[in-house]
Scaffold this active site. Structure first.
Site, PDB file in Angstrom:
ATOM      1  N   LYS A  91       4.458  -7.570   5.470  1.00  0.00           N
ATOM      2  CA  LYS A  91       3.282  -7.222   6.287  1.00  0.00           C
ATOM      3  C   LYS A  91       1.992  -7.440   5.492  1.00  0.00           C
ATOM      4  CE  LYS A  91       4.634  -2.948   6.965  1.00  0.00           C
ATOM      5  NZ  LYS A  91       5.913  -2.977   6.226  1.00  0.00           N
ATOM      6  N   ARG A 105       2.812   4.203  13.005  1.00  0.00           N
ATOM      7  CA  ARG A 105       4.128   4.238  12.410  1.00  0.00           C
ATOM      8  C   ARG A 105       5.065   5.191  13.139  1.00  0.00           C
ATOM      9  NH1 ARG A 105       3.315   2.229   7.050  1.00  0.00           N
ATOM     10  NH2 ARG A 105       5.234   2.251   5.886  1.00  0.00           N
ATOM     11  N   ARG A 154       8.958  -6.668  -6.350  1.00  0.00           N
ATOM     12  CA  ARG A 154       7.510  -6.613  -6.053  1.00  0.00           C
ATOM     13  C   ARG A 154       6.725  -6.011  -7.207  1.00  0.00           C
ATOM     14  NH1 ARG A 154       5.549  -3.969  -0.689  1.00  0.00           N
ATOM     15  NH2 ARG A 154       6.952  -2.318  -1.371  1.00  0.00           N
ATOM     16  N   ARG A 159       5.514  -0.190  -7.682  1.00  0.00           N
ATOM     17  CA  ARG A 159       5.168   1.011  -6.919  1.00  0.00           C
ATOM     18  C   ARG A 159       6.221   2.098  -7.144  1.00  0.00           C
ATOM     19  NH1 ARG A 159       3.732  -0.953  -0.860  1.00  0.00           N
ATOM     20  NH2 ARG A 159       4.977   0.886  -0.354  1.00  0.00           N
ATOM     21  N   ARG A 192      12.804   5.206   3.077  1.00  0.00           N
ATOM     22  CA  ARG A 192      11.763   4.495   3.845  1.00  0.00           C
ATOM     23  C   ARG A 192      12.382   3.659   4.959  1.00  0.00           C
ATOM     24  NH1 ARG A 192       9.038   1.523  -0.889  1.00  0.00           N
ATOM     25  NH2 ARG A 192       7.979   0.353   0.747  1.00  0.00           N
TER      26      ARG A 192
HETATM   27  P1  AP5 Z   1       4.844  -7.077   1.115  1.00  0.00           P
HETATM   28  O1  AP5 Z   1       3.925  -8.032   1.767  1.00  0.00           O
HETATM   29  O2  AP5 Z   1       4.310  -6.193   0.050  1.00  0.00           O
HETATM   30  O3  AP5 Z   1       5.675  -6.227   2.208  1.00  0.00           O
HETATM   31  P2  AP5 Z   1       5.219  -5.062   3.184  1.00  0.00           P
HETATM   32  O4  AP5 Z   1       5.825  -5.319   4.503  1.00  0.00           O
HETATM   33  O5  AP5 Z   1       3.736  -4.876   3.117  1.00  0.00           O
HETATM   34  O6  AP5 Z   1       5.989  -3.861   2.527  1.00  0.00           O
HETATM   35  P3  AP5 Z   1       5.528  -2.388   2.174  1.00  0.00           P
HETATM   36  O7  AP5 Z   1       6.573  -1.843   1.238  1.00  0.00           O
HETATM   37  O8  AP5 Z   1       4.098  -2.368   1.724  1.00  0.00           O
HETATM   38  O9  AP5 Z   1       5.656  -1.668   3.530  1.00  0.00           O
HETATM   39  P4  AP5 Z   1       5.742  -0.195   3.763  1.00  0.00           P
HETATM   40  O10 AP5 Z   1       5.494  -0.137   5.200  1.00  0.00           O
HETATM   41  O11 AP5 Z   1       6.971   0.452   3.285  1.00  0.00           O
HETATM   42  O12 AP5 Z   1       4.602   0.433   2.789  1.00  0.00           O
HETATM   43  P5  AP5 Z   1       3.111   0.932   3.051  1.00  0.00           P
HETATM   44  O13 AP5 Z   1       2.315   0.623   1.867  1.00  0.00           O
HETATM   45  O14 AP5 Z   1       2.637   0.505   4.387  1.00  0.00           O
HETATM   46  O15 AP5 Z   1       6.058  -7.970   0.517  1.00  0.00           O
HETATM   47  C1  AP5 Z   1       7.119  -7.369  -0.232  1.00  0.00           C
HETATM   48  C2  AP5 Z   1       7.498  -8.276  -1.410  1.00  0.00           C
HETATM   49  O16 AP5 Z   1       8.090  -9.475  -0.899  1.00  0.00           O
HETATM   50  C3  AP5 Z   1       6.328  -8.731  -2.292  1.00  0.00           C
HETATM   51  O17 AP5 Z   1       6.719  -8.759  -3.618  1.00  0.00           O
HETATM   52  C4  AP5 Z   1       6.001 -10.159  -1.776  1.00  0.00           C
HETATM   53  O18 AP5 Z   1       5.468 -10.961  -2.812  1.00  0.00           O
HETATM   54  C5  AP5 Z   1       7.384 -10.636  -1.325  1.00  0.00           C
HETATM   55  N1  AP5 Z   1       7.321 -11.536  -0.172  1.00  0.00           N
HETATM   56  C6  AP5 Z   1       6.501 -11.445   0.906  1.00  0.00           C
HETATM   57  N2  AP5 Z   1       6.752 -12.443   1.779  1.00  0.00           N
HETATM   58  C7  AP5 Z   1       7.763 -13.176   1.242  1.00  0.00           C
HETATM   59  C8  AP5 Z   1       8.484 -14.336   1.661  1.00  0.00           C
HETATM   60  N3  AP5 Z   1       8.194 -14.943   2.819  1.00  0.00           N
HETATM   61  N4  AP5 Z   1       9.462 -14.807   0.861  1.00  0.00           N
HETATM   62  C9  AP5 Z   1       9.766 -14.199  -0.321  1.00  0.00           C
HETATM   63  N5  AP5 Z   1       9.126 -13.087  -0.779  1.00  0.00           N
HETATM   64  C10 AP5 Z   1       8.138 -12.581  -0.005  1.00  0.00           C
HETATM   65  O19 AP5 Z   1       3.333   2.508   3.133  1.00  0.00           O
HETATM   66  C11 AP5 Z   1       3.713   3.239   1.990  1.00  0.00           C
HETATM   67  C12 AP5 Z   1       3.822   4.705   2.320  1.00  0.00           C
HETATM   68  O20 AP5 Z   1       2.546   5.213   2.746  1.00  0.00           O
HETATM   69  C13 AP5 Z   1       4.774   5.079   3.466  1.00  0.00           C
HETATM   70  O21 AP5 Z   1       6.107   5.200   3.024  1.00  0.00           O
HETATM   71  C14 AP5 Z   1       4.185   6.419   3.915  1.00  0.00           C
HETATM   72  O22 AP5 Z   1       4.548   7.448   3.022  1.00  0.00           O
HETATM   73  C15 AP5 Z   1       2.698   6.183   3.767  1.00  0.00           C
HETATM   74  N6  AP5 Z   1       2.112   5.669   5.023  1.00  0.00           N
HETATM   75  C16 AP5 Z   1       1.564   4.425   5.224  1.00  0.00           C
HETATM   76  N7  AP5 Z   1       1.141   4.292   6.490  1.00  0.00           N
HETATM   77  C17 AP5 Z   1       1.427   5.472   7.116  1.00  0.00           C
HETATM   78  C18 AP5 Z   1       1.248   5.943   8.437  1.00  0.00           C
HETATM   79  N8  AP5 Z   1       0.716   5.174   9.398  1.00  0.00           N
HETATM   80  N9  AP5 Z   1       1.658   7.208   8.725  1.00  0.00           N
HETATM   81  C19 AP5 Z   1       2.180   7.993   7.784  1.00  0.00           C
HETATM   82  N10 AP5 Z   1       2.407   7.609   6.517  1.00  0.00           N
HETATM   83  C20 AP5 Z   1       2.025   6.354   6.180  1.00  0.00           C
HETATM   84 MG    MG Z   2       2.467  -3.373   2.404  1.00  0.00          MG
END
Ligand code: AP5
Ligand code: MG
Length: 218
Positions: free
Chosen positions: A13, A88, A127, A161, A172
């Protein structure tokens, strides 16, 4: 355009949002990045969010929704935005609908990124993100930085992270299936959902996304 990106942890994402936001000329609003910035600045919001994030659970709706409302009301988001990681759960989706309704605006699309779970695990395990800005994302094998441990974009230190440990990733993923996936049906009922595969080279996926959003001219 006003777009919501949905997908499991590690789906790409953040990686896609940075590219799509640039192409579509809208700000990338990641609730995860906003929380991490608050954590590193040790704000009250950051202190509260940290315990939930480290455990892999959702931060309470009340604070999350207030944070997003504040961000969406910034001048740069008036013409559109790309939401990454919000909503979410269904309650957040309803709150977003209500907020947009008071402004007389609507979402244009909900883009769902599909990726198998074994791939997600590999992506998360490798990552590395930047201390200065958690939207600067790398992968030790799939997208390595030019210099190990150093961010190509700003020279910051790269780190893993805390919520990327195997055990927290399991939580998660479970939270994603039980709480976040239901928003796909919620938005399907509004005719907003477009789904693409998030497998393959990063640039190909960006093209796929623009095509699905009917913005391949961007
Ligand atoms: P990356 O682009 O970082 O993936 P992502 O989908 O952004 O994954 P996240 O782990 O950030 O999602 P998440 O939803 O768990 O975390 P968030 O920060 O939102 O890519 C991943 C890896 O793959 C990277 O190394 C990249 O280089 C590689 N990659 C990408 N594309 C590729 C490809 N095509 N081929 C190969 N490799 C590739 O949330 C974190 C925490 O915050 C949550 O757990 C929660 O506690 C809190 N939080 C966030 N939003 C909310 C909300 N709305 N409500 C409540 N709590 C929330
Ligand atoms: Mg992310």
């Amino acid at each position: 355009m006003r777009i919501v990106l949905v997908g499991p942890p590690g789906a790409g994402k953040g990686t896609q949002a940075v590219r799509l936001a640039e192409k579509l000329r809208v700000p990338h609003i990641s609730t995860g990045d906003l929380f991490r910035a608050n954590i590193s600045q040790q704000t009250e919001l950051g202190k509260l969010a940290k315990s939930y994030i480290d455990a892999g659970n959702l931060v309470p709706d009340e604070v999350t929704i207030a944070m997003v409302k504040d961000r969406i009301e910034q001048p740069d988001a008036v013409g559109g935005f790309l939401l990454d990681g919000f909503p979410r759960n269904v309650q957040q989706a309803e709150a977003l609908d209500q907020l947009l309704e008071t402004k007389g605006i609507k979402l244009d699309a909900v883009l769902v990124l599909e990726v198998p779970e074994d791939e997600v695990v590999k992506r998360i395990a490798g990552r590395r993100i930047c201390r200065n800005d958690s939207s600067h994302v790398f992968h030790v094998t799939y997208s390595p930085p030019k210099k190990e441990g150093v961010c190509d974009i700003c020279g910051g230190e790269l780190y893993q992270r805390e919520d990327d440990s195997e055990e927290t990733v399991r939580t998660r993923l479970e939270v994603y299936h039980t709480q976040t996936e239901p928003i796909i049906a919620y938005y399907k009922a509004q005719g907003l959902v477009v789904t693409i595969s998030s497998l393959g080279p990063v640039d190909k996926i960006t093209q796929r996304a623009l095509k699905a959003l009917k913005r391949d001219d961007a």
